[in-house]
Design an enzyme around this catalytic site. Structure first.
Site, PDB file in Angstrom:
ATOM      1  N   ASP A  72       7.636  15.892  12.007  1.00  0.00           N
ATOM      2  CA  ASP A  72       7.291  15.749  10.590  1.00  0.00           C
ATOM      3  C   ASP A  72       5.788  15.626  10.401  1.00  0.00           C
ATOM      4  O   ASP A  72       5.315  14.786   9.648  1.00  0.00           O
ATOM      5  CB  ASP A  72       8.017  14.537   9.993  1.00  0.00           C
ATOM      6  CG  ASP A  72       7.999  14.556   8.462  1.00  0.00           C
ATOM      7  OD1 ASP A  72       7.837  15.655   7.884  1.00  0.00           O
ATOM      8  OD2 ASP A  72       8.128  13.485   7.854  1.00  0.00           O
ATOM      9  N   ILE A 124       0.808  -1.221   0.000  1.00  0.00           N
ATOM     10  CA  ILE A 124       0.000   0.000   0.000  1.00  0.00           C
ATOM     11  C   ILE A 124       0.837   1.265   0.000  1.00  0.00           C
ATOM     12  O   ILE A 124       0.302   2.352  -0.084  1.00  0.00           O
ATOM     13  CB  ILE A 124      -0.985   0.032   1.197  1.00  0.00           C
ATOM     14  CG1 ILE A 124      -0.265  -0.291   2.500  1.00  0.00           C
ATOM     15  CG2 ILE A 124      -2.141  -0.938   0.957  1.00  0.00           C
ATOM     16  CD1 ILE A 124      -1.149  -0.225   3.715  1.00  0.00           C
ATOM     17  N   GLY A 125       2.114   1.122   0.081  1.00  0.00           N
ATOM     18  CA  GLY A 125       2.892   2.344   0.026  1.00  0.00           C
ATOM     19  C   GLY A 125       4.385   2.120   0.062  1.00  0.00           C
ATOM     20  O   GLY A 125       4.858   1.039   0.383  1.00  0.00           O
ATOM     21  N   GLU A 126       5.073   3.190  -0.282  1.00  0.00           N
ATOM     22  CA  GLU A 126       6.519   3.171  -0.213  1.00  0.00           C
ATOM     23  C   GLU A 126       6.971   4.476   0.385  1.00  0.00           C
ATOM     24  O   GLU A 126       6.370   5.512   0.166  1.00  0.00           O
ATOM     25  CB  GLU A 126       7.134   3.074  -1.615  1.00  0.00           C
ATOM     26  CG  GLU A 126       6.779   1.836  -2.357  1.00  0.00           C
ATOM     27  CD  GLU A 126       7.369   1.842  -3.757  1.00  0.00           C
ATOM     28  OE1 GLU A 126       6.802   1.162  -4.620  1.00  0.00           O
ATOM     29  OE2 GLU A 126       8.379   2.538  -3.971  1.00  0.00           O
ATOM     30  N   THR A 159      10.563   6.669   2.292  1.00  0.00           N
ATOM     31  CA  THR A 159      12.013   6.797   2.321  1.00  0.00           C
ATOM     32  C   THR A 159      12.688   5.561   2.841  1.00  0.00           C
ATOM     33  O   THR A 159      13.697   5.141   2.352  1.00  0.00           O
ATOM     34  CB  THR A 159      12.460   7.906   3.279  1.00  0.00           C
ATOM     35  OG1 THR A 159      11.404   8.798   3.435  1.00  0.00           O
ATOM     36  CG2 THR A 159      13.706   8.560   2.788  1.00  0.00           C
ATOM     37  N   TYR A 160      12.112   5.061   3.902  1.00  0.00           N
ATOM     38  CA  TYR A 160      12.836   3.962   4.500  1.00  0.00           C
ATOM     39  C   TYR A 160      12.114   2.636   4.410  1.00  0.00           C
ATOM     40  O   TYR A 160      12.287   1.771   5.243  1.00  0.00           O
ATOM     41  CB  TYR A 160      13.213   4.259   5.935  1.00  0.00           C
ATOM     42  CG  TYR A 160      12.278   5.183   6.625  1.00  0.00           C
ATOM     43  CD1 TYR A 160      11.114   4.710   7.187  1.00  0.00           C
ATOM     44  CD2 TYR A 160      12.565   6.543   6.677  1.00  0.00           C
ATOM     45  CE1 TYR A 160      10.257   5.579   7.804  1.00  0.00           C
ATOM     46  CE2 TYR A 160      11.705   7.407   7.304  1.00  0.00           C
ATOM     47  CZ  TYR A 160      10.564   6.928   7.860  1.00  0.00           C
ATOM     48  OH  TYR A 160       9.720   7.787   8.462  1.00  0.00           O
ATOM     49  N   GLY A 161      11.293   2.493   3.410  1.00  0.00           N
ATOM     50  CA  GLY A 161      10.742   1.169   3.253  1.00  0.00           C
ATOM     51  C   GLY A 161       9.421   1.089   2.523  1.00  0.00           C
ATOM     52  O   GLY A 161       8.994   2.022   1.867  1.00  0.00           O
ATOM     53  N   LEU A 162       8.838  -0.070   2.666  1.00  0.00           N
ATOM     54  CA  LEU A 162       7.575  -0.374   2.003  1.00  0.00           C
ATOM     55  C   LEU A 162       6.520  -0.623   3.063  1.00  0.00           C
ATOM     56  O   LEU A 162       6.832  -1.032   4.172  1.00  0.00           O
ATOM     57  CB  LEU A 162       7.718  -1.649   1.172  1.00  0.00           C
ATOM     58  CG  LEU A 162       8.780  -1.652   0.075  1.00  0.00           C
ATOM     59  CD1 LEU A 162       8.915  -3.062  -0.502  1.00  0.00           C
ATOM     60  CD2 LEU A 162       8.412  -0.669  -1.011  1.00  0.00           C
ATOM     61  N   LYS A 209       5.071  -2.408   7.997  1.00  0.00           N
ATOM     62  CA  LYS A 209       6.075  -1.519   7.424  1.00  0.00           C
ATOM     63  C   LYS A 209       7.403  -2.251   7.398  1.00  0.00           C
ATOM     64  O   LYS A 209       7.891  -2.702   8.431  1.00  0.00           O
ATOM     65  CB  LYS A 209       6.177  -0.276   8.299  1.00  0.00           C
ATOM     66  CG  LYS A 209       7.208   0.737   7.890  1.00  0.00           C
ATOM     67  CD  LYS A 209       7.005   1.986   8.736  1.00  0.00           C
ATOM     68  CE  LYS A 209       8.062   3.041   8.492  1.00  0.00           C
ATOM     69  NZ  LYS A 209       7.751   4.283   9.242  1.00  0.00           N
TER      70      LYS A 209
END
Lengths: 392, 465
Positions: B152, B27-29, B31-34, B53
């Site tokens: 963030d 479902i997503g990607e 900076t530091y992973g999938l 994650k």
């Protein structure tokens, strides 16, 4: 080595100057009143009270109650581990100085080291595991504290050389064993606050610098699981401020910490005395003996030797290659060529210098880290096995 | 060991921990992973949706990534209904990769805002705005009182739970950059500057080394305004350089709306590096008076405006705190905030059926199946798979390879998926990956690739060029 040896061993004073100026206190040096200065637009004084209150609360959850550092081991392994710990601390602080880390980073890694060993033991036959633990603890602490973290291969190894993935695996093992609670408070978090509380009106930087020396000097004699960081910090500040405090005059000073009672006062006093003792023995004798410090206070490792219960597990390291043969005596050559003979049982320190290098015939062992399967963190069920190691 | 670029393509034997989940898809990607969607298999909680994650493998020589350590360390310590819940940490021992299992959240503010702007064409109703904001502040207050600064916050990191027990609950996510305040005076701006530029507080933009939770409150103010207008409040064009370049355009955007900051209102301004250095552009330029109320279409006398302007106070010392904000009059007047932010209690209020996340069912846990080798993952990963989502992210300053950058599901790859799976949008009940959408038009499949939102200035896409 313990007391005085501890100091000279990694040339504490030179190290402090360096760190004191450029690291932790970088701003305070220029501006001791930074709290009130505009350089710090966001931080307000009341915040510090609240922050310290929060740290006090956090501290309660850590260590102290359920430590059993070394306790579950038999006597000989306990002795071995204790001296191995001293070596590890030397390596950690030497490396910290070499790489240019802050002193807190080294200190934090010793807290990881002690917390790890309060949950798992390392057997005498695996001296390399102590080195591996030291590297991984320092690397983790650097990741928490430092802005620039070196790659694993930049950590100077002495006897053993570990592959990156082995160190990484050890990091994971530590993270998991410590249940990922890597944000332990250290005495350093309190120094600024205590200096303001205990020594109002004096120049804080000089006291803090001295207090840091005390804190670092104590590391070898105090199991960091035993004393709350705030106790160590306050004793260090008080000792740096005034070396002639009595229990009474000390109590007067620490009474400004309203949440502290008799127990804290007692512990602070014990630590304060330990610092005094260390200071005196440093003046008197160039050599030190860890065992002689045993009875001086609760700060000392020995004191809690009987709390052996435990769910402590030995590392399931299996070294099929025999790395253990090197454990008894190690020759360390100091840079200027003088030799130090370490007997791992009793640590007679003959000469120490700021930088220690190990000279050893290069011996290679096949190293394989058999890391099959997986583990769930928190369960402490690590199928890590080491089937060898490389010796330099 | 795998370094993230696919050394583990064959994944025939599943590790034990993985066997407790049914993997639905990616479902997503970030900076530091999938991020993957999975369902629990075991009797208890069977079928429960979990976002997993996977941290990208750090380089071989780096050991465990500091980001992962920080995120896990923080998340393990915190429990709050408005903070995403870490259910488990798994370590895959063969390649020493880390997987975090979170409660799955179907929505995020980025998607909700976009849906209103592009699909519904009407503002988010007041009840929802207020409830989202209240819950966001509630979670933030918890974090701040535990001395954690998120650093963030942006719409894509604010998740909202889909149907279920916690329907409409806000969950703050993505703690990869969060820090515990340490010694009070210690600079926090390590590892480069943080906080996506549009939501970055002015003290950071002006180079402050020491900062506090006030940076999060600024971001909340920006998010509040965005919920009201469906447009980012300060859309500066990011200067790409390392490290920490001076973001003049972002400051310019802020000053145009809030007026020129003055030393009377913000005394410590004089000490901020960029203020001192850049006399020409910053100090010399004269900005009009503040016109925030007209930008956000609020009456200057309304409680909503009052709260917003206090969040966007220049001086971080004077900026409203989360706990103060929760007490603000805005939350006491009708409509009062509720626990289900998406569905108002009063019948008759309109409520919007938000689309579910697209799921790429062709990517396995190794994440290698469909990833294009040269395609970097980019910033913003959250648990939900919520990505940077079109927001400029600066966390990865030196990331020149951000070509075509990734969104939740990248355009190119998405097209590929359409071929194979007709885009498996599985709203949460479609383990087989059978195409299934809750009344979502086909375009929904490409939500994230439509980054160039209509009406957005071109620099919007800048980080993907």
């Amino acid at each position: 080595m313990g007391r005085s040896g501890g100091d000279t061993f990694f040339s504490l004073s030179s190290l402090m100057c360096e760190e004191g100026e450029t690291g932790f206190f970088e701003d305070r040096d220029d501006n001791p009143c930074i709290i009130d200065s505009l350089d710090n637009p966001c931080f307000v004084l009341e915040d510090e009270e609240k922050y310290i209150e929060y740290l006090f609360k956090q501290e309660m959850g850590f260590g102290s109650q359920n430590h059993n550092f070394f306790a579950a081991d038999d006597n000989s392994n306990r002795h071995w581990l204790r001296s191995a710990r001293v070596d590890a601390i030397d390596w950690i602080f030497n490396t910290q100085a070499k790489i240019g880390f802050k002193v807190e980073t080294a200190y934090l890694s010793v807290t990881y080291f002690d917390r790890f060993l309060s949950k798992r033991s390392i057997d005498e036959s695996k001296p390399w595991a102590v080195q591996l633990l030291s590297v991984a603890c320092l690397s983790l602490a650097a990741k928490m504290e430092e802005q620039n973290v070196p790659v694993l291969s930049e950590y100077p190894m002495e006897e053993y050389r570990f592959e990156n993935k082995v160190i990484k695996n050890m990091e994971l093992m530590i993270l998991s064993t410590l249940e990922w609670k890597m944000g332990s408070a250290t005495p350093f978090s309190y120094l600024h606050y205590f200096v303001g509380k205990f020594c109002p009106g004096s120049r804080p930087q000089a006291i803090i610098t001295k207090a840091i020396e005390h804190i670092v000097a104590m590391v070898k004699d105090v199991n960091l699981m035993d004393q709350r960081p705030s106790i160590i910090a306050s004793a260090a500040i008080l000792a740096a401020f005034d070396i002639r405090l009595t229990r009474k005059t000390m109590n007067l000073r620490i009474s400004v910490i309203s949440s502290w009672g008799n127990l804290e006062s007692e512990h602070v006093f014990l630590c304060y005395n330990l610092i005094q003792e260390m200071r005196k023995s440093k003046v008197k004798t160039p050599c030190s003996n860890l065992l002689s410090t045993q009875t001086s206070s609760t700060c000392v490792i020995e004191n809690q030797s009987d709390t052996s219960l435990g769910a402590k597990r030995k590392l399931s390291f299996e070294d099929s290659e025999n790395c253990g043969e090197h454990k008894l005596h190690r020759l360390k050559a100091v840079e200027n060529g003088e030799l130090v003979l370490f007997d791992l049982m009793y640590l007679c320190c003959i000469w120490v210098g700021p930088l220690i290098k190990l000279v050893k015939a290069k011996r290679d062992y096949a190293f394989a880290w058999d890391a099959g399967g997986s583990f769930s963190e928190g369960l402490g069920n690590f199928p890590l096995t080491v089937t060898g190691c490389t010796m330099i | 060991m795998g370094d993230g670029s696919g050394s583990n393509r064959s994944n025939s034997n599943k590790p034990e921990w993985l066997q407790q989940y049914d993997l639905i898809g990616k479902i997503g990607e970030g900076t530091y992973g999938l991020v993957f969607l999975a369902r629990i298999k075991s009797q208890t909680n069977r079928g429960k949706s979990i976002a997993i994650k996977k941290f990208k493998q750090s380089k071989d020589g780096d050991g465990v990534s500091p980001t992962a350590i920080r995120e896990i360390m923080l998340l393990r310590e915190i429990t709050h209904e408005n903070v995403v819940k870490l259910v488990n940490v798994h370590i895959n021992h063969t390649d020493m990769s880390l997987y975090l299992a979170f409660d799955y959240a179907e929505h995020d503010l980025y998607e909700i805002i976009r849906h209103h702007r592009d699909k519904v064409n009407q503002p988010i109703n007041q009840y929802t705005v207020k409830s989202l904001l209240w819950q966001l502040l509630n979670g933030l207050n918890y974090l701040h009182s535990n001395w954690i600064i998120h650093r963030d916050l942006k719409p894509s990191n604010i998740l909202v739970m889909g149907e279920g027990e916690e329907h409409g609950f806000v969950k703050i996510a993505d703690f990869g950059l969060a820090r515990i305040y340490q010694a009070p005076l210690k600079p926090l701006s390590d590892n480069g500057v943080v906080v996506t530029i549009w939501y970055r507080a002015p003290e950071l933009l002006l180079g402050a080394k020491h900062y506090t939770s006030a940076v999060d409150m600024w971001a909340v103010g920006c998010i509040f305004a965005e919920l009201l207008t469906l447009k980012p409040l300060f859309q500066g064009a990011e200067v790409k350089a390392t490290p920490n370049p001076f973001q003049l355009d972002q400051l310019d955007k802020i000053f145009k709306v809030l007026g020129h900051p003055t030393l009377e209102k913000w005394p410590s301004l004089a000490n901020l590096p960029h203020w001192q250095q850049d006399t020409q552009h910053i100090q010399g330029h004269k900005y009009e008076n503040a016109n925030l109320y007209s930008v956000v279409h609020l009456s200057p006398k309304s409680p909503a405006y009052d709260l917003l302007s206090k969040m966007l106070e220049y001086d971080p010392r004077k900026r409203i705190t989360a706990v103060q904000a929760l007490e603000h009059e805005y939350f006491k007047i009708e409509p009062q905030p509720g626990r289900n932010a998406l569905v108002p209690c009063q019948p008759g209020e309109t409520f919007v059926n938000y689309p579910t996340r697209p799921v790429d069912t062709t990517t396995d846990f190794e994440g290698t199946t469909s990833m294009q080798p040269s395609q970097p993952v980019s910033s913003g990963a959250a648990v939900s798979g919520s990505m940077a989502g079109g927001h400029v992210s600066n966390r990865s300053v030196p990331r020149p390879m951000n070509v075509g950058g990734m969104q939740r599901i990248p355009h190119q790859t998405m097209q590929a998926y359409n071929v194979t799976s007709q885009a498996g949008i599985s709203g949460g009940m479609n383990p087989g990956g059978i195409p299934m959408q809750r009344g979502v038009p086909q375009q929904q499949l490409r939500r994230k690739d439509q980054m160039s939102m209509p009406g957005y200035p071109p620099q919007q896409k800048s980080r993907r060029i």
